[in-house]
Design an enzyme around this catalytic site. Structure first.
Site, mmCIF file in Angstrom:
data_model
loop_
_atom_site.group_PDB
_atom_site.id
_atom_site.type_symbol
_atom_site.label_atom_id
_atom_site.label_comp_id
_atom_site.label_asym_id
_atom_site.label_seq_id
_atom_site.Cartn_x
_atom_site.Cartn_y
_atom_site.Cartn_z
ATOM 1 N N GLY A 1 13.338 -28.357 -49.612
ATOM 2 C CA GLY A 1 13.905 -28.236 -50.903
ATOM 3 C C GLY A 1 14.181 -29.688 -51.490
ATOM 4 O O GLY A 1 13.774 -30.653 -50.895
ATOM 5 N N GLU B 1 8.691 -27.383 -54.762
ATOM 6 C CA GLU B 1 9.021 -27.553 -53.557
ATOM 7 C C GLU B 1 8.123 -27.004 -52.307
ATOM 8 O O GLU B 1 7.422 -27.602 -51.647
ATOM 9 C CB GLU B 1 10.405 -27.303 -53.346
ATOM 10 C CG GLU B 1 11.466 -28.192 -53.893
ATOM 11 C CD GLU B 1 11.133 -29.506 -53.316
ATOM 12 O OE1 GLU B 1 10.929 -29.958 -52.328
ATOM 13 O OE2 GLU B 1 11.963 -30.506 -54.441
ATOM 14 N N GLU C 1 5.185 -28.983 -49.882
ATOM 15 C CA GLU C 1 5.395 -28.948 -48.502
ATOM 16 C C GLU C 1 4.462 -28.208 -47.750
ATOM 17 O O GLU C 1 4.031 -28.433 -46.723
ATOM 18 C CB GLU C 1 6.665 -28.232 -48.077
ATOM 19 C CG GLU C 1 7.883 -29.029 -48.496
ATOM 20 C CD GLU C 1 7.993 -30.448 -47.977
ATOM 21 O OE1 GLU C 1 7.103 -30.741 -47.055
ATOM 22 O OE2 GLU C 1 8.852 -31.360 -48.523
ATOM 23 N N PRO D 1 32.185 -26.399 -50.808
ATOM 24 C CA PRO D 1 32.371 -27.780 -51.067
ATOM 25 C C PRO D 1 32.022 -28.866 -49.896
ATOM 26 O O PRO D 1 31.725 -29.884 -50.286
ATOM 27 C CB PRO D 1 33.873 -27.864 -51.154
ATOM 28 C CG PRO D 1 34.511 -26.407 -51.663
ATOM 29 C CD PRO D 1 33.470 -25.630 -50.755
ATOM 30 N N ASP D 2 32.149 -28.344 -48.839
ATOM 31 C CA ASP D 2 31.668 -29.187 -47.679
ATOM 32 C C ASP D 2 30.576 -29.156 -47.056
ATOM 33 O O ASP D 2 30.308 -29.396 -45.907
ATOM 34 C CB ASP D 2 33.122 -29.172 -46.462
ATOM 35 C CG ASP D 2 33.051 -27.602 -46.124
ATOM 36 O OD1 ASP D 2 32.561 -26.760 -46.719
ATOM 37 O OD2 ASP D 2 33.634 -27.346 -45.130
ATOM 38 N N GLU E 1 8.397 -34.164 -40.754
ATOM 39 C CA GLU E 1 7.468 -33.204 -40.061
ATOM 40 C C GLU E 1 7.785 -31.748 -40.667
ATOM 41 O O GLU E 1 8.824 -31.450 -40.591
ATOM 42 C CB GLU E 1 7.467 -33.244 -38.666
ATOM 43 C CG GLU E 1 6.779 -32.230 -37.927
ATOM 44 C CD GLU E 1 7.341 -32.257 -36.536
ATOM 45 O OE1 GLU E 1 6.718 -31.685 -35.652
ATOM 46 O OE2 GLU E 1 8.343 -32.844 -36.024
#
Lengths: 242, 242
Positions: free
Chosen positions: B54, B70, B74, B96-97, B127
DNA sequence: TGAGTTGTTCTCAACTTGAGAGAGTGAGCG
DNA sequence: CGCTCACTCTCTCAAGTTGAGAACAACTCA
């Protein structure tokens, strides 16, 4: 460059500004028709047009909490009645040009509520109202809210198939006929009363009997109907067929 | 304060910074087991742990386009093979955290891909690898990615019930047995071969015959199997039962 | 060539759905 | 007051779907 590299090597605050908002597609059933909570915009862009209730995510506030806060602000609801409203995330809308002022990513939510009083005008200059969904045309709607509403309605239709969330449009105690009316309203076509009855009672955990009945028969006659409340199932197995 | 007031009266750029990222839960089937594309983080936080591919949404880029970019970065995939990968929005995660550095709202996507080659290490130090989902524990996963993956797997299981997306795990032409193996892998239990066969062929638009058959029988014997390709249906009616 | 595996079709019982009929209750009206 | 009619709820029956197993031919490998 991926997220890991980026966050390790750069200060994210330098990154181009993106605003995150929550919007709510709040549905209820009034007089046998599906209604939607909308706000008439007072300021440009889209001044005078209808928009979904919503606003910026506050610091320290989770996305779902922000949606419930917006719903509370616009409906005046609180406490137990607010808690009974079903709220789920619908999807995020982030087309680069969806807001002419800047990049705004909106996390849309979907709410099912029992028939609620008309919103009282609070400090906002904007007018809030429950409007029948059949009265909407995309031209009257701000931003990409027409598309969000369409997605919300389709989500609602399919959720009624395999979840007991139709009960969230009703009071805590309801009759099978009232439940059928929810399905008919959301799905937009009549259902066979006898078969619906059989199905609802046969799916484990959909409804449970209260033992009580309505005080009166129907408005134009008929026996008193048995009252049920929502059961403990969160998914309906086997699902109802549209 | 709602969105309308806010945007009318304030410069949104003054608002507390929120970063928007896209993450991808990319699933494929290798050797009969469901695998997931993960990146081992090189830098803190969560250095050495596995994270979903991401990164930040780029200016001018829609959310789905960012997720596909993305995925391309990858996997090294491009062109027609990238276009055949199914990609849908899964949901947004904005506690929020959830990132210790700042407020990050991640719009997670879900991808279904045919068996792909191992990712080549590109310029990134990180990797990338396809890991079997059974090998994952939340402790090894960065951020809230364990919860996102769990949501993605449940979404995948339910999508196979009512969409023909299982075909996206396979080559353009496949046998009914290969299709059944996809269902068995994603759902985690064996299905009755005869009944599955009957069901797949009876659902309109699920698969269409190519007229051809496999070159050889099964590895340990048996007749050559007929080859099918995905039909035109986008939803399965009636749905398969798990 | 023989043994064992696999793809595909078939059978049959159990269950679910769709459509309709009908018993019985109660509101409203004359 | 009693009639009519709308309504809830149950029942019946045909049609369709599912779950479990069997049958059989086509094939690989030893």
């Amino acid at each position: 460059m991926n997220e890991q590299d980026f966050l390790a090597g750069y200060d994210p605050r330098d990154y181009p500004a993106v605003a995150v908002t929550v919007d709510v597609v709040a549905l209820t059933i009034r007089e046998g028709a599906l209604h939607l909570l909308l706000i008439r915009r007072g300021a440009p862009p889209y001044a005078g047009q209808w928009a979904l209730p919503g606003g910026f995510v506050q610091p320290g506030e989770d996305l779902g909490a922000g949606a419930r806060r917006e719903l509370a602000e616009e409906t005046g609801l609180g406490g137990e009645r607010l808690r009974r409203v079903h709220l789920e995330q619908l999807g995020s809308y982030g087309a680069p040009d969806r807001d002419p002022r800047m990049r705004v990513v909106s996390v849309a939510h979907l709410a099912f509520a029992p028939d609620l009083p008309d919103p009282v005008a609070d400090t906002d200059a904007d007018e809030a109202a429950w409007l029948p969904v059949t009265a909407l045309t995309s031209r009257q709607l701000a931003f990409d809210h027409g598309a969000i509403i369409a997605d919300g309605l389709e989500r609602a239709r399919s959720k009624l198939e395999y979840t007991p969330l139709a009960t969230r449009f009703l009071a805590p105690e309801f009759t099978i006929t009232e439940l059928r009316a929810v399905y008919e309203t959301v799905w937009g076509h009549p259902l066979h009363a006898g078969n619906f009855h059989r199905k609802v009672l046969s799916v484990p955990g959909f409804v449970e009997s209260t033992g009580a009945s309505t005080e009166r028969g129907g408005a134009r006659g008929g026996p008193r109907a048995k009252l049920y409340r929502a059961g403990s199932a969160r998914l309906l197995h086997p699902a109802l067929l549209r």
